[in-house]
Design a protein around this motif. Structure first.
Motif, PDB file in Angstrom:
ATOM      1  N   MET A  50       0.818  -1.216   0.000  1.00  0.00           N
ATOM      2  CA  MET A  50       0.000   0.000   0.000  1.00  0.00           C
ATOM      3  C   MET A  50       0.850   1.264   0.000  1.00  0.00           C
ATOM      4  O   MET A  50       0.538   2.239  -0.697  1.00  0.00           O
ATOM      5  N   SER A  51       1.937   1.262   0.768  1.00  0.00           N
ATOM      6  CA  SER A  51       2.794   2.457   0.794  1.00  0.00           C
ATOM      7  C   SER A  51       3.476   2.662  -0.555  1.00  0.00           C
ATOM      8  O   SER A  51       3.580   3.797  -1.042  1.00  0.00           O
ATOM      9  N   ASN A  52       3.935   1.587  -1.200  1.00  0.00           N
ATOM     10  CA  ASN A  52       4.550   1.715  -2.519  1.00  0.00           C
ATOM     11  C   ASN A  52       3.566   2.294  -3.537  1.00  0.00           C
ATOM     12  O   ASN A  52       3.913   3.166  -4.334  1.00  0.00           O
ATOM     13  N   VAL A  53       2.339   1.781  -3.501  1.00  0.00           N
ATOM     14  CA  VAL A  53       1.323   2.246  -4.447  1.00  0.00           C
ATOM     15  C   VAL A  53       0.998   3.720  -4.215  1.00  0.00           C
ATOM     16  O   VAL A  53       0.966   4.528  -5.154  1.00  0.00           O
ATOM     17  N   ILE A  54       0.751   4.100  -2.965  1.00  0.00           N
ATOM     18  CA  ILE A  54       0.370   5.486  -2.662  1.00  0.00           C
ATOM     19  C   ILE A  54       1.517   6.444  -2.977  1.00  0.00           C
ATOM     20  O   ILE A  54       1.317   7.517  -3.575  1.00  0.00           O
ATOM     21  N   ILE A  55       2.724   6.073  -2.581  1.00  0.00           N
ATOM     22  CA  ILE A  55       3.879   6.948  -2.833  1.00  0.00           C
ATOM     23  C   ILE A  55       4.146   7.086  -4.328  1.00  0.00           C
ATOM     24  O   ILE A  55       4.497   8.166  -4.813  1.00  0.00           O
ATOM     25  N   SER A  56       3.942   6.006  -5.087  1.00  0.00           N
ATOM     26  CA  SER A  56       4.084   6.103  -6.535  1.00  0.00           C
ATOM     27  C   SER A  56       3.037   7.034  -7.133  1.00  0.00           C
ATOM     28  O   SER A  56       3.321   7.781  -8.084  1.00  0.00           O
ATOM     29  N   LEU A  57       1.822   7.027  -6.574  1.00  0.00           N
ATOM     30  CA  LEU A  57       0.752   7.888  -7.073  1.00  0.00           C
ATOM     31  C   LEU A  57       1.039   9.364  -6.821  1.00  0.00           C
ATOM     32  O   LEU A  57       0.689  10.215  -7.644  1.00  0.00           O
ATOM     33  N   VAL A  58       1.658   9.666  -5.679  1.00  0.00           N
ATOM     34  CA  VAL A  58       1.860  11.073  -5.309  1.00  0.00           C
ATOM     35  C   VAL A  58       3.273  11.565  -5.616  1.00  0.00           C
ATOM     36  O   VAL A  58       3.619  12.698  -5.284  1.00  0.00           O
ATOM     37  N   ARG A  59       4.087  10.745  -6.260  1.00  0.00           N
ATOM     38  CA  ARG A  59       5.501  11.092  -6.444  1.00  0.00           C
ATOM     39  C   ARG A  59       5.691  12.358  -7.277  1.00  0.00           C
ATOM     40  O   ARG A  59       6.646  13.121  -7.046  1.00  0.00           O
ATOM     41  N   ASN A  60       4.796  12.590  -8.228  1.00  0.00           N
ATOM     42  CA  ASN A  60       4.971  13.751  -9.106  1.00  0.00           C
ATOM     43  C   ASN A  60       4.427  15.044  -8.510  1.00  0.00           C
ATOM     44  O   ASN A  60       4.682  16.124  -9.064  1.00  0.00           O
ATOM     45  N   ILE A  61       3.673  14.960  -7.425  1.00  0.00           N
ATOM     46  CA  ILE A  61       3.115  16.174  -6.818  1.00  0.00           C
ATOM     47  C   ILE A  61       3.706  16.433  -5.432  1.00  0.00           C
ATOM     48  O   ILE A  61       3.287  17.354  -4.742  1.00  0.00           O
ATOM     49  N   THR A  62       4.669  15.599  -5.034  1.00  0.00           N
ATOM     50  CA  THR A  62       5.318  15.777  -3.728  1.00  0.00           C
ATOM     51  C   THR A  62       6.568  16.630  -3.884  1.00  0.00           C
ATOM     52  O   THR A  62       7.485  16.252  -4.634  1.00  0.00           O
ATOM     53  N   GLU A  65      11.659  18.751  -1.260  1.00  0.00           N
ATOM     54  CA  GLU A  65      12.170  19.118   0.070  1.00  0.00           C
ATOM     55  C   GLU A  65      11.461  18.389   1.207  1.00  0.00           C
ATOM     56  O   GLU A  65      12.023  18.234   2.293  1.00  0.00           O
ATOM     57  N   ILE A  66      10.227  17.942   0.984  1.00  0.00           N
ATOM     58  CA  ILE A  66       9.459  17.327   2.084  1.00  0.00           C
ATOM     59  C   ILE A  66       9.062  15.885   1.767  1.00  0.00           C
ATOM     60  O   ILE A  66       8.159  15.335   2.396  1.00  0.00           O
ATOM     61  N   ARG A  67       9.750  15.271   0.807  1.00  0.00           N
ATOM     62  CA  ARG A  67       9.318  13.938   0.401  1.00  0.00           C
ATOM     63  C   ARG A  67       9.433  12.919   1.536  1.00  0.00           C
ATOM     64  O   ARG A  67       8.527  12.085   1.719  1.00  0.00           O
ATOM     65  N   ILE A  68      10.525  12.958   2.330  1.00  0.00           N
ATOM     66  CA  ILE A  68      10.702  11.979   3.411  1.00  0.00           C
ATOM     67  C   ILE A  68       9.616  12.127   4.482  1.00  0.00           C
ATOM     68  O   ILE A  68       9.015  11.116   4.882  1.00  0.00           O
ATOM     69  N   GLY A 112      12.962   2.348   2.726  1.00  0.00           N
ATOM     70  CA  GLY A 112      13.966   2.129   1.693  1.00  0.00           C
ATOM     71  C   GLY A 112      13.343   1.906   0.326  1.00  0.00           C
ATOM     72  O   GLY A 112      13.790   2.478  -0.676  1.00  0.00           O
ATOM     73  N   ARG A 113      12.307   1.086   0.244  1.00  0.00           N
ATOM     74  CA  ARG A 113      11.655   0.841  -1.040  1.00  0.00           C
ATOM     75  C   ARG A 113      10.889   2.069  -1.510  1.00  0.00           C
ATOM     76  O   ARG A 113      10.788   2.333  -2.711  1.00  0.00           O
ATOM     77  N   ALA A 114      10.341   2.828  -0.555  1.00  0.00           N
ATOM     78  CA  ALA A 114       9.655   4.062  -0.924  1.00  0.00           C
ATOM     79  C   ALA A 114      10.616   5.025  -1.599  1.00  0.00           C
ATOM     80  O   ALA A 114      10.310   5.613  -2.648  1.00  0.00           O
ATOM     81  N   GLU A 115      11.782   5.203  -1.012  1.00  0.00           N
ATOM     82  CA  GLU A 115      12.757   6.160  -1.526  1.00  0.00           C
ATOM     83  C   GLU A 115      13.470   5.621  -2.762  1.00  0.00           C
ATOM     84  O   GLU A 115      13.690   6.360  -3.740  1.00  0.00           O
ATOM     85  N   ALA A 116      13.850   4.358  -2.747  1.00  0.00           N
ATOM     86  CA  ALA A 116      14.673   3.814  -3.826  1.00  0.00           C
ATOM     87  C   ALA A 116      13.861   3.399  -5.049  1.00  0.00           C
ATOM     88  O   ALA A 116      14.385   3.417  -6.170  1.00  0.00           O
ATOM     89  N   TYR A 117      12.596   3.014  -4.846  1.00  0.00           N
ATOM     90  CA  TYR A 117      11.856   2.466  -5.990  1.00  0.00           C
ATOM     91  C   TYR A 117      10.522   3.164  -6.254  1.00  0.00           C
ATOM     92  O   TYR A 117      10.297   3.696  -7.348  1.00  0.00           O
ATOM     93  N   ALA A 118       9.625   3.174  -5.263  1.00  0.00           N
ATOM     94  CA  ALA A 118       8.268   3.682  -5.507  1.00  0.00           C
ATOM     95  C   ALA A 118       8.263   5.150  -5.931  1.00  0.00           C
ATOM     96  O   ALA A 118       7.415   5.572  -6.719  1.00  0.00           O
ATOM     97  N   SER A 119       9.202   5.933  -5.407  1.00  0.00           N
ATOM     98  CA  SER A 119       9.234   7.359  -5.730  1.00  0.00           C
ATOM     99  C   SER A 119       9.752   7.630  -7.134  1.00  0.00           C
ATOM    100  O   SER A 119       9.710   8.774  -7.594  1.00  0.00           O
ATOM    101  N   LYS A 120      10.200   6.587  -7.830  1.00  0.00           N
ATOM    102  CA  LYS A 120      10.787   6.770  -9.153  1.00  0.00           C
ATOM    103  C   LYS A 120      10.116   5.928 -10.229  1.00  0.00           C
ATOM    104  O   LYS A 120      10.521   5.979 -11.400  1.00  0.00           O
TER     105      LYS A 120
END
Length: 212
Positions: A50-62, A65-68, A112-120
């Protein structure tokens, strides 16, 4: 890299427990039984997907500076939901896992997966990455729990399979967790060592990718 490769890497090549050594605190603390390992693994799978999916959805509007902080708020919300569900429907498991359920928020695998993969990467690929990593983590916890419970208590899933006279109590204690983890890590490293043929095939695949 295709989605199946993401899934397979989480199980074998980049297994969070035996290859990346992530989430080791909870791995060593709660794997005194198979039930605990499975319970924690399922909770991590749910949060990770769920976190990977949500973070991937919002990656372009986050904002960069405040992504973490954004990732942590998303993960903490999901963990709290999972914790309330466990407390409501599996109170015994909630008692066994205790403080390690809320500590999923700071589990290196999730962030780690949020930062390394889902956000990209896009949503579907991020979901497969979460499934693979989550199942790899669950497999690691379950295997450690199986060995520790059988060797230390002579039972599995509550069924006695070895007489108490042959139980090795150290395996249900902290040192036993290290022994089992070391043994399974060595076995996993041995199994994933490529043969000469597999190495040649991998080299050919890499050349094809470079030439494409």
């Amino acid at each position: 890299m295709n989605r199946f490769q993401n899934f397979k890497n989480g199980l074998l090549k980049d297994n969070p427990v035996f290859s990346l050594y992530l989430g080791i605190c909870s791995t060593l603390a709660i794997t005194t039984s198979v039930n605990n390992g499975l319970g924690m693994g399922v909770a991590v799978i749910c949060v990770l997907i769920m976190s990977n999916v949500i973070i991937s959805l919002v990656r372009n509007i986050t904002p960069e500076e405040i992504r973490i902080p954004v990732y942590i708020v998303i993960i903490a919300t999901l963990v709290k939901i999972i914790q309330m569900l466990i407390e409501a429907y599996a109170p015994a498991l909630n008692t066994s896992l205790g403080v390690f359920i809320p500590l999923i928020v700071v589990n290196c695998i999730i962030l780690g997966r949020a930062e390394a993969y889902a956000s990209k990467n896009p949503v579907l690929a991020s979901a497969f990455d979460g499934i693979g990593m989550g199942l790899g983590f669950t497999m690691g916890l379950t295997l450690i729990g199986i060995f520790r419970e059988i060797l230390g208590s002579g039972s599995i899933f509550g069924f006695t399979i070895l007489p108490s006279a042959v139980n090795i109590s150290i395996f249900v204690m902290a040192p036993g967790a290290f022994f089992v983890l070391a043994g399974l890590t060595a076995l996993q490293n041995k199994l994933k060592m490529p043969s000469a043929t597999n190495k040649e095939e991998e080299d050919e695949e890499e050349k094809e990718v470079e030439n494409a």
